[in-house]
Design an enzyme around this catalytic site. Structure first.
Site, PDB file in Angstrom:
ATOM      1  CG  HIS A 123     110.201 -62.990  -8.514  1.00  0.00           C
ATOM      2  ND1 HIS A 123     109.858 -62.042  -7.607  1.00  0.00           N
ATOM      3  CD2 HIS A 123     109.253 -63.996  -8.429  1.00  0.00           C
ATOM      4  CE1 HIS A 123     108.749 -62.461  -7.096  1.00  0.00           C
ATOM      5  NE2 HIS A 123     108.303 -63.445  -7.442  1.00  0.00           N
ATOM      6  CB  CYS A 131     113.542 -68.203 -27.558  1.00  0.00           C
ATOM      7  SG  CYS A 131     112.813 -68.048 -29.135  1.00  0.00           S
ATOM      8  CB  CYS A 150     115.713 -67.113 -30.569  1.00  0.00           C
ATOM      9  SG  CYS A 150     116.125 -68.734 -30.441  1.00  0.00           S
ATOM     10  CB  CYS A 153     113.954 -70.100 -33.782  1.00  0.00           C
ATOM     11  SG  CYS A 153     113.058 -68.957 -32.540  1.00  0.00           S
ATOM     12  CB  THR A 191     110.624 -59.540   1.072  1.00  0.00           C
ATOM     13  OG1 THR A 191     109.460 -59.606   0.349  1.00  0.00           O
ATOM     14  CG2 THR A 191     110.605 -60.381   2.370  1.00  0.00           C
ATOM     15  CB  SER A 192     107.298 -55.087   0.621  1.00  0.00           C
ATOM     16  OG  SER A 192     107.131 -55.707  -0.628  1.00  0.00           O
TER      17      SER A 192
END
Ligand code: NAD
Ligand code: ZN
Length: 251
Positions: A123, A131, A150, A153, A191-192
């Site tokens: 995740h 960016c 960013c 840019c 973890t569930s």
């Protein structure tokens, strides 16, 4: 504490003594004893916010300031948090087994801080700014101030995490499936088992005949399928497992 602890860990210790390829699948619960709130244990609120208000692409489009305020606050909270005994043993396990990998749903960076290097972050990573337009990304420390932009840019940057409703980073899930299919022992920790596709990795491992143990004080949808359920906190289980392996000469 159950009466039969630590004997209840013996079937898992036995499997680990024989194993050369071990996979540890972790979720928010492994960081709970470091003081990082889990998601499902907090009554639907996640650090005071509803996930759909702050952790979706739609939320970011609607109100990037609000979303960034949430993530900057999470970074601030995480900056004083340290790995707990479970992270520390999981890091030492990397040198104990010929092949020991971590696949985590966590974005907090605590496994890396503890010393794991063979790690896939399903995740993403909260310590990355990415960016929204070009491919630029940068690693950051606890940060404050205005919404990041960013460097290349000037477009709006976003946190480098996977939001609800988004695809996982390219190729990462495929690598995780491969690790799950190859492992002889899989530890499903904190973890569930409700967030997909991450939750399907334990099933992949079982279909390939791995021994799969769940370490979680609460039952999950996976508990009935696990080869062994250890209904205890990870910070208690891992140091004991390490001690058992050391006693039998595995370490
Ligand atoms: P979850 O919050 O849905 O479930 C946490 C699980 O951990 C529960 O089943 C709970 O019983 C268990 N648990 C609590 N304390 C434990 C302990 N001491 N030892 C072992 N288990 C313990 O977490 P999830 O399954 O990872 O899914 C939540 C989603 O939210 C993930 O996608 C994750 O990316 C994100 N999230 C990440 C963090 C983090 O990076 N630390 C924190 C919260 C949420
Ligand atoms: Zn850019």
């Amino acid at each position: 504490m159950p009466d039969n602890f630590p004997q209840s860990l013996e079937p898992l210790a036995n499997e680990l003594r024989k194993a050369s390829r071990v996979l540890c699948l972790t979720g928010a619960g492994v960081s709970a004893e470091s003081g990082v709130p889990t998601f499902r244990d907090s009554g639907g609120l996640w650090e005071g916010s509803r996930p759909e208000d702050v952790a979706t692409p739609e939320a970011f489009e609607r109100d990037p300031d609000l979303v960034w305020r949430f993530y900057l606050a999470r970074r601030r909270n995480l900056s004083s948090v340290r790995p707990n005994p479970a992270h520390e043993v999981i890091a030492r396990f990397e040198t104990l087994f010929p092949e020991f990998n971590v696949v985590t749903q966590n974005v907090d960076g605590l496994h890396q801080q503890a010393g794991n290097s063979r790690i896939l972050c399903l995740h993403g990573d909260i310590w990355i700014d990415r960016c929204t337009v070009c491919t630029f990304e940068r690693r950051v420390e606890a940060s404050d101030g205005p919404v990041p932009r960013c460097d290349q840019c000037g477009a709006l940057a976003r946190p480098g995490v996977v939001w609800f409703g988004e695809m996982l980073p390219e190729g990462v899930f495929e690598q995780a499936v491969q690790l799950a299919a190859d492992a002889q022992v899989v530890l499903v920790v904190g973890t569930s088992s409700q967030v997909y596709p991450a939750a399907s990795l334990a099933n992949v491992a079982q279909q390939s005949s791995a021994f799969v143990a769940e370490i979680n004080p609460n039952a999950t949808p996976f508990s009935d399928s696990a080869d062994l359920v250890i209904p205890l906190n990870a910070g208690m289980v891992f140091p004991e497992l390490e001690r058992m392996l050391a006693e039998s000469g595995r370490i």
